[in-house]
Design a protein around this motif. Structure first.
Motif, PDB file in Angstrom:
ATOM      1  N   SER A 291      -1.595   0.259  -8.980  1.00 23.71           N
ATOM      2  CA  SER A 291      -0.409  -0.213  -9.688  1.00 23.71           C
ATOM      3  C   SER A 291       0.578   0.907  -9.991  1.00 23.71           C
ATOM      4  CB  SER A 291      -0.814  -0.908 -10.990  1.00 23.71           C
ATOM      5  OG  SER A 291      -1.126   0.017 -12.010  1.00 23.71           O
ATOM      6  N   THR A 292       0.133   2.170  -9.868  1.00 30.38           N
ATOM      7  CA  THR A 292       1.038   3.298 -10.115  1.00 30.38           C
ATOM      8  C   THR A 292       1.789   3.738  -8.864  1.00 30.38           C
ATOM      9  OG1 THR A 292      -0.605   5.027  -9.627  1.00 30.38           O
ATOM     10  CG2 THR A 292      -0.560   4.150 -11.877  1.00 30.38           C
ATOM     11  N   LEU A 293       1.398   3.241  -7.703  1.00 32.17           N
ATOM     12  CA  LEU A 293       1.998   3.697  -6.446  1.00 32.17           C
ATOM     13  C   LEU A 293       3.477   3.325  -6.387  1.00 32.17           C
ATOM     14  CD1 LEU A 293      -0.829   2.681  -3.928  1.00 32.17           C
ATOM     15  CD2 LEU A 293      -0.378   4.949  -4.895  1.00 32.17           C
ATOM     16  N   GLY A 294       4.256   4.248  -5.849  1.00 30.14           N
ATOM     17  CA  GLY A 294       5.657   3.968  -5.593  1.00 30.14           C
ATOM     18  C   GLY A 294       6.601   4.192  -6.754  1.00 30.14           C
ATOM     19  N   ARG A 295       6.092   4.629  -7.896  1.00 36.13           N
ATOM     20  CA  ARG A 295       6.987   4.898  -9.014  1.00 36.13           C
ATOM     21  C   ARG A 295       7.785   6.177  -8.745  1.00 36.13           C
ATOM     22  NH1 ARG A 295       2.923   3.686 -14.176  1.00 36.13           N
ATOM     23  NH2 ARG A 295       2.223   1.607 -13.479  1.00 36.13           N
ATOM     24  N   TYR A 318      -3.210  12.302  -6.951  1.00 32.60           N
ATOM     25  CA  TYR A 318      -3.333  11.329  -5.867  1.00 32.60           C
ATOM     26  C   TYR A 318      -4.157  11.893  -4.715  1.00 32.60           C
ATOM     27  CZ  TYR A 318      -0.057   8.123  -8.082  1.00 32.60           C
ATOM     28  OH  TYR A 318       0.528   7.246  -8.955  1.00 32.60           O
ATOM     29  N   ALA A 319      -4.054  13.206  -4.480  1.00 32.60           N
ATOM     30  CA  ALA A 319      -4.891  13.817  -3.442  1.00 32.60           C
ATOM     31  C   ALA A 319      -6.369  13.711  -3.808  1.00 32.60           C
ATOM     32  CB  ALA A 319      -4.498  15.274  -3.243  1.00 32.60           C
ATOM     33  N   SER A 320      -6.681  13.847  -5.094  1.00 34.06           N
ATOM     34  CA  SER A 320      -8.083  13.735  -5.512  1.00 34.06           C
ATOM     35  C   SER A 320      -8.609  12.316  -5.290  1.00 34.06           C
ATOM     36  CB  SER A 320      -8.223  14.143  -6.984  1.00 34.06           C
ATOM     37  OG  SER A 320      -7.679  13.172  -7.856  1.00 34.06           O
ATOM     38  N   VAL A 321      -7.744  11.313  -5.489  1.00 36.66           N
ATOM     39  CA  VAL A 321      -8.146   9.934  -5.231  1.00 36.66           C
ATOM     40  C   VAL A 321      -8.354   9.709  -3.735  1.00 36.66           C
ATOM     41  CG1 VAL A 321      -7.524   7.505  -5.494  1.00 36.66           C
ATOM     42  CG2 VAL A 321      -6.932   9.129  -7.290  1.00 36.66           C
ATOM     43  N   GLU A 333       0.896   8.765  -1.053  1.00 39.03           N
ATOM     44  CA  GLU A 333       1.489   8.987  -2.378  1.00 39.03           C
ATOM     45  C   GLU A 333       1.412  10.456  -2.779  1.00 39.03           C
ATOM     46  OE1 GLU A 333       3.383   6.992  -5.764  1.00 39.03           O
ATOM     47  OE2 GLU A 333       3.185   6.754  -3.595  1.00 39.03           O
ATOM     48  N   SER A 334       0.309  11.109  -2.464  1.00 42.30           N
ATOM     49  CA  SER A 334       0.196  12.538  -2.732  1.00 42.30           C
ATOM     50  C   SER A 334       1.283  13.310  -1.987  1.00 42.30           C
ATOM     51  CB  SER A 334      -1.189  13.045  -2.319  1.00 42.30           C
ATOM     52  OG  SER A 334      -1.278  14.444  -2.472  1.00 42.30           O
ATOM     53  N   LEU A 335       1.489  12.952  -0.734  1.00 41.18           N
ATOM     54  CA  LEU A 335       2.509  13.621   0.066  1.00 41.18           C
ATOM     55  C   LEU A 335       3.909  13.362  -0.499  1.00 41.18           C
ATOM     56  CD1 LEU A 335       3.255  15.263   2.551  1.00 41.18           C
ATOM     57  CD2 LEU A 335       3.193  13.154   3.890  1.00 41.18           C
ATOM     58  N   ARG A 336       4.142  12.148  -0.972  1.00 41.01           N
ATOM     59  CA  ARG A 336       5.466  11.823  -1.534  1.00 41.01           C
ATOM     60  C   ARG A 336       5.762  12.684  -2.760  1.00 41.01           C
ATOM     61  NH1 ARG A 336       7.924   8.079  -5.130  1.00 41.01           N
ATOM     62  NH2 ARG A 336       5.917   7.340  -5.916  1.00 41.01           N
ATOM     63  N   TRP A 337       4.762  12.851  -3.623  1.00 45.64           N
ATOM     64  CA  TRP A 337       4.971  13.673  -4.814  1.00 45.64           C
ATOM     65  C   TRP A 337       5.015  15.157  -4.467  1.00 45.64           C
ATOM     66  CZ3 TRP A 337       6.892  12.308  -9.232  1.00 45.64           C
ATOM     67  CH2 TRP A 337       6.814  10.978  -9.636  1.00 45.64           C
ATOM     68  N   LEU A 338       4.316  15.570  -3.424  1.00 43.50           N
ATOM     69  CA  LEU A 338       4.422  16.960  -2.981  1.00 43.50           C
ATOM     70  C   LEU A 338       5.842  17.249  -2.504  1.00 43.50           C
ATOM     71  CD1 LEU A 338       3.141  19.686  -2.340  1.00 43.50           C
ATOM     72  CD2 LEU A 338       2.330  18.732  -0.170  1.00 43.50           C
TER      73      LEU A 338
END
Length: 445
Positions: A291-295, A318-321, A333-338
């Motif tokens: 539910s947190t994806l894409g914020r 997100y990388a840990s998940v 998602e990890s890549l997007r935040w990176l």
């Protein structure tokens, strides 16, 4: 799910500039000795750079930082992880596990055992309390008195625990808060966060059980705390949200962070679910995390790059998940935040090209700061960027209570394509993936 060549170049430039800036600050005596604000993170960054490229200058810098810390240990009187001598203990223990020189920490262990042998009057959290001491002891296990320290932490957590209808809690006291946060706050409240609250205790207890070090008391506390924390989530139009404390109102729009709210807490619950093989917890954590994806940063209060509540921290979580689940959605998602973190890099500004926005008042006002810190500043951000872009392991995240690297190594599976950074990098997502890292000397006493 990789950075392109230009992005990789930018990431490497950012990490290199942070490293240079920290060297300069150290030469000027302007980097604090605590783990949270400076030296501890600087040593970690230098070590992990050395693991990647074998450059002896990085090893020399790491050893220089550790030597400086050891000589200045008397100036770190507090028995805390992030602002005291326990953080130094965690650092040298972690580096010893990864091949660096061992250090005799017998005096620290004895002091901790004495402090834990009587009723604990301090905080219970990761940053400055019992859970942080527990993380140190887990990192140190099975050396010397680590088992006795673990026992003392669990016993004191058991004494401080308060039974509630939906589980177990620990009460946070007003005296442990920053002075400017104390206004209009009752003497006791329930903090849900990883940094200062229940989720941080869960992180420590989950680590114990993942390694077979738990007992009936720690299991009872872990189960009760997870059940209570899950009950505090609010499902709002399909989105799982978690207030910071029981005093917080509607959590909509709260920060996406390690320290507080739903992202960090859900990652910790996921780790706990793997530790006790609890399918219900796994399903809850998966739903909350999805539910947190894409914020987007503006939507969730991400205004800088730091590990605590910034873009690099979100990328690491997100990388840990992804490391635990092999679910591509979390790798993306990890890549997007990176990429978001890289967008905050402006060469020549702040510390190493990054400006930290440090919260200064309860009204949410911040000041722009050239911070080298591990939690909120450039060092922690650079360590996360290097780890993720170069495809290295996340073992260092154990100091944050994030145990995905160890858990992934135990489950024996690795997501496809390794990390989210360099196609040619060694993948970190299978757990402790830095096989063949350069060997270092050992045996300092």
């Amino acid at each position: 799910m990789k950075l392109d060549a230009e992005e990789l170049t930018r990431a490497r430039a950012a990490v290199a500039e942070v490293s240079r800036s920290v060297l300069q600050l150290r030469s000027e005596g302007r980097v604090p000795g605590t783990f949270a604000c400076g030296f501890g993170g600087a040593a970690l960054l230098s070590h992990y750079l050395y693991e990647s490229d074998g450059d002896p200058r990085h090893l020399a810098e790491c050893e220089s930082v550790v030597d400086s810390l050891l000589h200045g240990a008397s100036f770190l009187p507090h028995l805390t992880l992030y602002s005291g001598v326990v953080g130094l203990g965690w650092l040298v223990s972690h580096l010893a596990v990864r091949g660096q020189e061992s250090v005799d920490l017998g005096a620290l262990d004895s002091e901790l055992i004495d402090a834990l042998s009587v009723k604990w009057s301090g905080h219970f959290d990761i940053v400055s309390g019992l859970a942080g001491i527990g993380l140190y002891a887990v990192e140190r296990y099975p050396i010397q008195d680590s088992a006795a320290i673990i026992h003392g932490v669990v016993e004191n957590l058991g004494r401080l625990a308060v039974e509630r209808e939906r589980g177990v809690v620990w009460l946070s006291h007003k005296r442990f808060m920053h002075e400017w946060r104390r206004d209009d706050v009752p003497e006791e409240h329930v903090d849900y966060g990883v940094a200062h609250g229940i989720a941080g205790v869960i992180a420590f207890l989950a680590m114990l059980h993942a390694r077979g070090l738990g007992n009936s008391t720690s299991r009872r506390l872990l189960v009760g705390a997870v059940e209570f924390l899950m009950a505090q989530f609010v499902v709002d139009d399909g989105a799982y949200r978690l207030p910071s404390t029981n005093l917080t109102g509607n959590p909509r729009g709260a920060r996406l962070a390690w320290c507080y709210n739903e992202l960090g807490a859900a990652v910790v619950i996921l780790c706990a679910s793997r530790s006790l093989e609890n399918r219900q917890w796994t399903e809850f954590a998966d739903a909350a995390l999805r539910s947190t994806l894409g914020r987007w940063p503006g939507e969730v209060g991400v205004r800088d790059v730091g590990l605590c509540h910034g873009a690099a921290g979100a990328s690491m979580l997100y990388a840990s998940v992804y490391q635990l689940t092999a679910d591509a959605a979390f790798g993306v998602e990890s890549l997007r935040w990176l990429r978001c973190a890289l967008g905050m890099y402006t060469p020549g500004t702040g510390c190493g090209g990054f400006v930290a926005k440090i919260l200064t008042t309860k009204d949410g006002l911040t000041c722009d700061t050239a911070s080298p810190g591990f939690l909120e500043g450039a060092i922690g951000a650079a360590l996360a960027m290097h780890t993720l872009a170069a495809g290295r392991c996340l073992a260092w995240a154990r100091v944050l209570g994030i145990d995905s690297d160890y858990l992934a190594s135990q489950q024996g599976s690795s997501p496809p394509n390794g990390g989210v950074g360099d196609d040619h990098a060694q993948p970190y997502l299978g757990g402790e993936a830095a096989k063949g890292r350069p060997q270092t000397r050992s045996g300092r006493h």
